[in-house]
Design a protein around this motif. Structure first.
Motif, PDB file in Angstrom:
ATOM      1  N   GLN A 153      44.861  64.722  23.147  1.00 14.18           N
ATOM      2  CA  GLN A 153      43.715  64.383  23.271  1.00 14.18           C
ATOM      3  C   GLN A 153      42.939  63.681  21.969  1.00 14.18           C
ATOM      4  N   ILE A 154      43.794  63.824  20.979  1.00 12.68           N
ATOM      5  CA  ILE A 154      43.295  63.048  19.592  1.00 12.68           C
ATOM      6  C   ILE A 154      44.454  62.352  19.281  1.00 12.68           C
ATOM      7  N   VAL A 155      44.197  61.047  19.047  1.00 12.82           N
ATOM      8  CA  VAL A 155      45.110  60.016  18.459  1.00 12.82           C
ATOM      9  C   VAL A 155      45.840  60.390  17.388  1.00 12.82           C
ATOM     10  N   ASP A 156      44.938  60.699  16.309  1.00 11.67           N
ATOM     11  CA  ASP A 156      45.333  61.200  14.893  1.00 11.67           C
ATOM     12  C   ASP A 156      46.415  62.231  14.875  1.00 11.67           C
ATOM     13  N   ARG A 157      46.023  63.264  15.817  1.00 17.62           N
ATOM     14  CA  ARG A 157      47.066  64.378  15.919  1.00 17.62           C
ATOM     15  C   ARG A 157      48.185  64.296  16.964  1.00 17.62           C
ATOM     16  N   ASP A 158      47.945  63.835  17.808  1.00 23.82           N
ATOM     17  CA  ASP A 158      49.015  63.797  19.178  1.00 23.82           C
ATOM     18  C   ASP A 158      49.885  62.682  19.337  1.00 23.82           C
ATOM     19  N   VAL A 159      49.896  61.848  18.196  1.00 18.73           N
ATOM     20  CA  VAL A 159      50.836  60.473  18.201  1.00 18.73           C
ATOM     21  C   VAL A 159      51.375  60.535  16.372  1.00 18.73           C
ATOM     22  N   PHE A 160      52.665  60.552  16.619  1.00 16.80           N
ATOM     23  CA  PHE A 160      53.388  60.865  15.192  1.00 16.80           C
ATOM     24  C   PHE A 160      54.549  59.820  15.367  1.00 16.80           C
ATOM     25  N   ALA A 161      55.160  59.415  14.239  1.00 21.83           N
ATOM     26  CA  ALA A 161      56.377  58.808  14.112  1.00 21.83           C
ATOM     27  C   ALA A 161      57.451  59.407  12.936  1.00 21.83           C
ATOM     28  N   VAL A 162      58.555  59.419  13.277  1.00 22.98           N
ATOM     29  CA  VAL A 162      59.623  59.844  12.344  1.00 22.98           C
ATOM     30  C   VAL A 162      60.433  58.775  12.106  1.00 22.98           C
ATOM     31  N   SER A 163      61.069  58.378  11.111  1.00 20.00           N
ATOM     32  CA  SER A 163      61.958  57.342  10.573  1.00 20.00           C
ATOM     33  C   SER A 163      63.095  57.743   9.837  1.00 20.00           C
ATOM     34  N   MET A 164      64.242  56.997   9.831  1.00 18.32           N
ATOM     35  CA  MET A 164      65.209  57.069   8.960  1.00 18.32           C
ATOM     36  C   MET A 164      65.862  55.734   8.817  1.00 18.32           C
ATOM     37  N   PRO A 165      66.710  55.675   7.848  1.00 19.88           N
ATOM     38  CA  PRO A 165      67.399  54.242   7.747  1.00 19.88           C
ATOM     39  C   PRO A 165      68.370  53.886   8.737  1.00 19.88           C
ATOM     40  N   TYR A 166      68.731  52.592   9.009  1.00 16.86           N
ATOM     41  CA  TYR A 166      69.454  52.138  10.027  1.00 16.86           C
ATOM     42  C   TYR A 166      70.965  52.346   9.565  1.00 16.86           C
ATOM     43  N   TYR A 167      71.647  53.260  10.171  1.00 18.91           N
ATOM     44  CA  TYR A 167      73.189  53.269   9.752  1.00 18.91           C
ATOM     45  C   TYR A 167      73.976  52.578  10.938  1.00 18.91           C
ATOM     46  N   GLU A 168      74.647  51.515  10.873  1.00 19.35           N
ATOM     47  CA  GLU A 168      75.325  51.054  12.007  1.00 19.35           C
ATOM     48  C   GLU A 168      76.658  51.708  12.228  1.00 19.35           C
ATOM     49  N   GLU A 169      77.059  52.557  11.312  1.00 16.01           N
ATOM     50  CA  GLU A 169      78.182  53.393  11.607  1.00 16.01           C
ATOM     51  C   GLU A 169      77.844  54.751  12.696  1.00 16.01           C
ATOM     52  N   ILE A 170      76.749  54.886  12.956  1.00 16.21           N
ATOM     53  CA  ILE A 170      76.199  55.929  13.867  1.00 16.21           C
ATOM     54  C   ILE A 170      76.186  55.457  15.126  1.00 16.21           C
ATOM     55  N   ALA A 171      75.691  54.190  15.264  1.00 11.00           N
ATOM     56  CA  ALA A 171      75.852  53.205  16.545  1.00 11.00           C
ATOM     57  C   ALA A 171      77.270  52.992  17.130  1.00 11.00           C
ATOM     58  N   VAL A 172      78.186  52.475  15.903  1.00 14.33           N
ATOM     59  CA  VAL A 172      79.653  52.114  16.430  1.00 14.33           C
ATOM     60  C   VAL A 172      80.272  53.671  16.709  1.00 14.33           C
ATOM     61  N   GLY A 173      79.854  54.651  16.054  1.00 18.92           N
ATOM     62  CA  GLY A 173      80.666  55.861  16.333  1.00 18.92           C
ATOM     63  C   GLY A 173      80.394  56.268  17.653  1.00 18.92           C
ATOM     64  N   MET A 174      79.086  56.349  18.242  1.00 18.39           N
ATOM     65  CA  MET A 174      78.665  56.564  19.560  1.00 18.39           C
ATOM     66  C   MET A 174      79.090  55.548  20.431  1.00 18.39           C
ATOM     67  N   LEU A 175      79.345  54.267  20.274  1.00 20.39           N
ATOM     68  CA  LEU A 175      79.964  53.543  21.164  1.00 20.39           C
ATOM     69  C   LEU A 175      81.564  53.705  21.414  1.00 20.39           C
ATOM     70  N   ASN A 176      82.146  53.879  20.387  1.00 17.49           N
ATOM     71  CA  ASN A 176      83.523  54.284  20.428  1.00 17.49           C
ATOM     72  C   ASN A 176      83.739  55.385  21.069  1.00 17.49           C
ATOM     73  N   ARG A 177      82.913  56.631  20.898  1.00 15.77           N
ATOM     74  CA  ARG A 177      83.121  57.908  21.572  1.00 15.77           C
ATOM     75  C   ARG A 177      83.075  57.504  23.097  1.00 15.77           C
ATOM     76  N   ASP A 178      82.009  56.740  23.584  1.00 15.32           N
ATOM     77  CA  ASP A 178      81.729  56.303  24.954  1.00 15.32           C
ATOM     78  C   ASP A 178      83.069  55.495  25.477  1.00 15.32           C
ATOM     79  N   LYS A 179      83.625  54.741  24.694  1.00 10.83           N
ATOM     80  CA  LYS A 179      84.782  53.896  25.161  1.00 10.83           C
ATOM     81  C   LYS A 179      85.791  54.735  25.492  1.00 10.83           C
ATOM     82  N   ARG A 180      86.210  55.778  24.361  1.00 18.49           N
ATOM     83  CA  ARG A 180      87.128  56.860  24.747  1.00 18.49           C
ATOM     84  C   ARG A 180      86.892  57.543  25.874  1.00 18.49           C
TER      85      ARG A 180
END
Length: 187
Positions: A153-180
């Protein structure tokens, strides 16, 4: 009009939203059948698609790459894995993924984020966003999840973002798991 299929509905191969799922049974179902769990509760997805379109239309940032479709990886025996990221803010080196949900669920996601809760939905969302950042051929520094409450009902209350650094190893680990995992399914 609301029941007309979108390009996303016609997708038969996995994308990052499926590859980021820690549930092996869920991933296997999509990889083998080309279809995931079909829920009758479809209004959330319809509202999410509408909100994504609205945000794209309203974004005036000349340094924004919106709805970027690209090749994520190739899984031997399965084929190309393509996906579409919501927003890449080029000048900020920030990959943003939009998520719509209910206020109650968003409150839980925020609590899980603050507690660094393992195997949570927000952890899956961040694996997905790390995969999108991997797909973007640029020096991504940060990934963000922007939550928008479908029942807000209220943009300032009902929209928010959370962030973290980009870690390539997280993406690569996920993709390698999916290949296996695919190699195991083929065996």
């Amino acid at each position: 009009i609301l029941k007309r299929q979108t390009d996303r509905d016609k997708q038969r191969k996995v994308g990052l939203s499926q590859l980021s799922d820690a549930c092996s049974r869920c991933l296997g179902e999509v990889m083998v059948t080309g279809k995931g769990h079909q829920s009758k509760w479809n209004m959330g997805a319809i509202n999410g698609t509408a909100l994504h379109s609205y945000l794209e239309e309203r974004n005036q940032d000349p340094y924004a790459l919106q709805e970027f479709n690209g090749l994520v990886d190739v899984i031997p025996g399965y084929g190309e894995v393509k996906s579409t990221s919501d927003l890449y803010r080029i000048n900020k080196k920030n990959l943003v993924d939009y998520k719509t949900s209910t206020r109650d669920k968003m409150d839980k996601y925020l609590r899980d984020w603050e507690r660094d809760e393992p195997n949570s939905t927000i952890e899956r969302y961040f694996r997905q966003a790390q995969g999108y950042a991997y797909m973007v051929e640029d020096e991504v520094e940060k990934v963000s999840i922007c939550f928008v409450a479908r029942d807000g009902q209220i943009v300032d209350r009902d929209v928010f973002a959370v962030s973290m650094p980009y870690y390539e190893e997280i993406a690569v680990g996920m993709l390698n798991r999916d290949k296996r995992f695919w190699a195991w399914l083929e065996a």
